[in-house]
Design a protein around this motif. Structure first.
Motif, PDB file in Angstrom:
ATOM      1  N   GLN A  48      23.703  37.592  19.103  1.00 54.53           N
ATOM      2  CA  GLN A  48      23.025  38.552  20.092  1.00 54.53           C
ATOM      3  C   GLN A  48      21.603  39.063  19.835  1.00 54.53           C
ATOM      4  OE1 GLN A  48      25.699  41.226  20.262  1.00 54.53           O
ATOM      5  NE2 GLN A  48      27.389  40.100  21.492  1.00 54.53           N
ATOM      6  N   ALA A  51      19.197  36.563  20.741  1.00 55.02           N
ATOM      7  CA  ALA A  51      19.016  36.199  21.999  1.00 55.02           C
ATOM      8  C   ALA A  51      18.307  37.447  22.573  1.00 55.02           C
ATOM      9  CB  ALA A  51      20.120  36.262  22.473  1.00 55.02           C
ATOM     10  N   ALA A  52      18.329  38.530  22.121  1.00 48.11           N
ATOM     11  CA  ALA A  52      17.267  39.478  22.646  1.00 48.11           C
ATOM     12  C   ALA A  52      15.840  39.093  21.981  1.00 48.11           C
ATOM     13  CB  ALA A  52      17.701  40.581  22.157  1.00 48.11           C
ATOM     14  N   ASN A  53      15.887  38.956  21.415  1.00 51.82           N
ATOM     15  CA  ASN A  53      14.406  38.807  20.669  1.00 51.82           C
ATOM     16  C   ASN A  53      14.052  37.450  21.088  1.00 51.82           C
ATOM     17  OD1 ASN A  53      14.434  40.807  18.478  1.00 51.82           O
ATOM     18  ND2 ASN A  53      15.152  39.013  17.114  1.00 51.82           N
ATOM     19  N   ILE A  54      14.821  36.699  21.664  1.00 49.74           N
ATOM     20  CA  ILE A  54      14.022  35.262  22.292  1.00 49.74           C
ATOM     21  C   ILE A  54      14.046  35.392  24.069  1.00 49.74           C
ATOM     22  CG2 ILE A  54      14.989  33.559  23.802  1.00 49.74           C
ATOM     23  CD1 ILE A  54      16.400  32.446  21.021  1.00 49.74           C
ATOM     24  N   GLU A  55      14.884  37.080  24.203  1.00 51.00           N
ATOM     25  CA  GLU A  55      14.432  37.212  25.724  1.00 51.00           C
ATOM     26  C   GLU A  55      12.679  37.918  25.646  1.00 51.00           C
ATOM     27  OE1 GLU A  55      16.454  40.344  28.859  1.00 51.00           O
ATOM     28  OE2 GLU A  55      17.905  38.993  27.081  1.00 51.00           O
ATOM     29  N   SER A  56      12.841  39.016  24.510  1.00 44.75           N
ATOM     30  CA  SER A  56      11.733  39.689  24.251  1.00 44.75           C
ATOM     31  C   SER A  56      10.124  38.865  24.095  1.00 44.75           C
ATOM     32  CB  SER A  56      11.738  40.479  23.135  1.00 44.75           C
ATOM     33  OG  SER A  56      10.703  41.368  22.701  1.00 44.75           O
ATOM     34  N   GLN A  58      10.060  35.751  25.335  1.00 45.50           N
ATOM     35  CA  GLN A  58       9.200  34.996  26.280  1.00 45.50           C
ATOM     36  C   GLN A  58       9.202  36.134  27.782  1.00 45.50           C
ATOM     37  OE1 GLN A  58      14.140  33.628  27.418  1.00 45.50           O
ATOM     38  NE2 GLN A  58      13.265  31.743  26.575  1.00 45.50           N
ATOM     39  N   LYS A  59       9.258  37.386  27.556  1.00 49.11           N
ATOM     40  CA  LYS A  59       8.625  38.361  28.174  1.00 49.11           C
ATOM     41  C   LYS A  59       7.274  38.590  28.279  1.00 49.11           C
ATOM     42  CE  LYS A  59      12.841  40.872  29.769  1.00 49.11           C
ATOM     43  NZ  LYS A  59      13.334  42.673  29.352  1.00 49.11           N
TER      44      LYS A  59
END
Length: 109
Positions: A48, A51-56, A58-59
């Motif tokens: 998790q 995944a949060a790091n990846i989302e960050s 990507q943003k």
């Protein structure tokens, strides 16, 4: 009868041993299951976080691309403004030269 009694005692003893062994095996399996669940929880938490790091990231990448587009737009505007300034300087210089000529003509009258 004594022989059968000994066999019965032996079988009873074997059943007790098997029950104890089964209880030990169940306890070990429960401990192993608990440990696996703990490890899974840790891995889930790590997943998790990643995944949060990846989302960050990507943003951030999208923002960076947006920023690059904005910078390129501003560069084009700056280049246009510089061209206009150069043209204005040239026009001002020409007007200044014309004014000097007119001043000389007036002075010579």
């Amino acid at each position: 009868i004594t022989s059968q009694g000994r066999k019965l005692d032996s079988l009873t003893s074997d059943v007790r041993s098997a029950k104890l062994q089964n209880q030990n095996n169940v306890e070990k399996l429960n401990e192993s299951l608990h440990q696996s669940e703990s490890e899974n929880d840790e891995l889930r938490s790590e997943l998790q976080r990643k995944a949060a790091n990846i989302e960050s990231l990507q943003k951030a990448m999208l923002q960076t691309q947006h920023d690059r587009t904005e910078i390129e737009k501003l560069r084009r505007q700056l280049a246009t403004t510089l061209q206009r300034m150069q043209l204005m300087e040239k026009t001002n210089s020409t007007l200044h030269d014309k004014c000097l000529i007119k001043d000389q003509e007036v002075a010579s009258l």
